[in-house]
Write an enzyme that holds these catalytic residues in place. Structure first.
Site, PDB file in Angstrom:
ATOM      1  N   ASP A 160      88.882 -14.785  39.151  1.00 58.26           N
ATOM      2  CA  ASP A 160      88.113 -13.546  39.176  1.00 58.26           C
ATOM      3  C   ASP A 160      88.897 -12.231  39.293  1.00 58.26           C
ATOM      4  OD1 ASP A 160      86.400 -15.671  39.457  1.00 58.26           O
ATOM      5  OD2 ASP A 160      85.303 -14.846  41.143  1.00 58.26           O
ATOM      6  N   GLU A 391      89.621 -23.403  50.485  1.00 60.09           N
ATOM      7  CA  GLU A 391      89.400 -23.018  49.081  1.00 60.09           C
ATOM      8  C   GLU A 391      90.741 -22.731  48.392  1.00 60.09           C
ATOM      9  OE1 GLU A 391      86.950 -19.538  48.771  1.00 60.09           O
ATOM     10  OE2 GLU A 391      86.716 -19.701  46.584  1.00 60.09           O
TER      11      GLU A 391
END
Ligand code: DGY
Length: 438
Positions: A160, A391
């Protein structure tokens, strides 16, 4: 004490929502495309049926034109922004309006190679969906047949806020009234580990454009606010197309071979456009201006996974790979640590991601760079063993970052431990049953 293997199994159980798996509770409460792909790989070691169900439920949300969306919204969860009300794709189920790195065919091919007759039959059932997904990429994301995929939103890259997108985002004009939204991600995770407000304003501006034109991909490709080539999507797509071709041969889908072979040829040739001689590696590039991003990422290192590059290009990439590995305790950072834009803890501007390492290590090994592949794999294991199922991880100190109890990290760990799963439990299924999978 719970072993990391048990922890990984528990994470997948905790994030199980019946026929799909959320990446992690609260921060990402829906089904994500490439998350589900990697999660299926981990699940496969525990419960093959559940793994195939993960993929089938994702493909149930495939659009009529073949696109597999990046998020499937099965309910409206106020914990996530931007939810279905912002995207307004008018699909059933509700989804986001663009795709994500197409890892699915590669994951399916891997499951077939590891498995038996039942896996072959499952793959045969979804083969037409995978084929139409790839066809969609060829038509909607490379309408001029240049062999270069164009992504219409940084979210489509899955990476992103990587500095790769800074040049493209600089050209996105944010309207004055964009300030009227409330982010939820920074409620769940420290804001210095997430994209900035500047980036979010532009992310939403692109979504608002897509919604305004009814998610018409021709208009978005031609006139949307953002269009960039991404070594990540390009190389993942090329590898997945090669895997799709192998699978087509294996499944006897002879009528599809010619079409898939053409795609392989087209995207192998097109990949050359991403070679940045100044940097000595493959870089993101603005499709409209031709301007290059000037740094190397973990996606640059996927050229080996896709099988592209001359010997000279490979050598330059390997030199850079070694230099970057030397500069970090843990391979492979998402942005060059010797580049000014590097931030060791901020999402895709520095941290290490287990799923990227999985693909990088495969590619390096395929190309014969076994020692480098070993370093990437052992760093991945070490990061998870020392810090848990985070993550992403800080490449300098190893700290776990972003969401915790993360499905794809758990899945990659289980895949990396596939041999010890067998040894530990005298059979994977037996061990998994003890944890509630059957
Ligand atoms: C997010 O919400 O940060 C996701 O990465 C978008 O897909």
């Amino acid at each position: 004490m719970t072993s990391r293997i048990e922890e990984a199994i528990n994470v997948l159980k905790m994030n199980d929502r019946g026929d799909y798996t959320v990446p992690t509770n609260r921060l990402y409460p829906y089904q994500w495309n490439w998350d589900s792909g990697f999660t299926a790989l981990g699940l496969w070691h525990l419960d093959k049926n559940r793994a195939w169900l993960e993929l089938a439920s994702l493909l149930n949300a495939q659009w009529k034109d073949g696109m597999v969306p990046h998020i499937v919204f099965r309910q409206n969860d106020p914990d996530y922004f931007p939810g279905p009300g912002v995207w307004q794709t008018k699909t059933s189920p509700s989804t986001s309006g663009h795709s994500q790195p197409p890892v699915l065919a590669s994951i399916v091919w891997e499951m077939v190679q590891m498995g038996g007759l039942d896996d072959i039959n499952r793959a045969r059932e979804i083969f037409p969906d995978l084929l139409s997904y790839h066809r969609w990429f060829c038509e909607a994301r490379d309408p001029k047949k240049s062999g270069v995929i164009g992504i219409i939103h940084p979210w489509e890259s899955g990476r992103d806020n990587c500095p790769d997108w800074d040049i493209g985002l600089a050209g996105v004009d944010v309207p004055n009234n964009i300030g009227e939204y409330i982010r939820r991600d920074t409620v769940h995770v420290d804001s210095d580990q997430r994209p900035t407000g500047y980036q979010y304003d532009r992310f939403l501006t692109i979504v608002n454009f897509g919604r305004k034109v009814g998610w018409n991909h021709e208009i978005i490709y031609n006139d949307g606010p953002f269009l960039m080539a991404d070594p990540g999507v390009q190389f993942i797509f090329l590898r997945a197309t090669k895997d799709l071709l192998e699978m087509a041969r294996h499944l006897g889908q002879d009528s599809t071979l010619h079409e898939i072979e053409d795609w392989v040829e087209r995207f192998e040739a097109g990949s050359e456009w991403l070679w940045n001689e100044k940097v000595g590696g493959y870089c993101a590039r603005d499709l409209r201006t031709g301007k290059f991003s000037n740094g190397l990422t973990n996606a640059s290192m996927l050229s080996f996974y896709a099988g592209v590059g001359s010997v000279e290009q490979q050598n330059k990439s390997i030199d850079n790979c070694c230099r970057i590995m030397k500069a970090c305790k843990f391979a492979m950072p998402s942005w060059d640590p010797q580049h000014p834009g590097f931030e060791s803890h901020r999402y895709w501007r520095g941290p290490v991601w287990a799923i990227m390492n999985y693909m990088i290590a495969r590619g390096l090994s395929d190309a014969g760079f076994e020692d480098l592949a070993f370093r990437v794999t052992s760093d991945t294991k070490l990061l998870i063993e020392e810090n848990g199922m985070a993550e992403y991880f800080d490449p300098l100190i190893g700290k776990g970052l972003g969401g915790m109890n993360f499905s794809w990290t758990a899945a990659i760990y289980l895949d990396l431990c596939r041999d010890s799963l067998i040894k530990d439990s005298r059979g994977i299924v037996t061990r998994a049953r003890a944890h509630g999978f059957n």
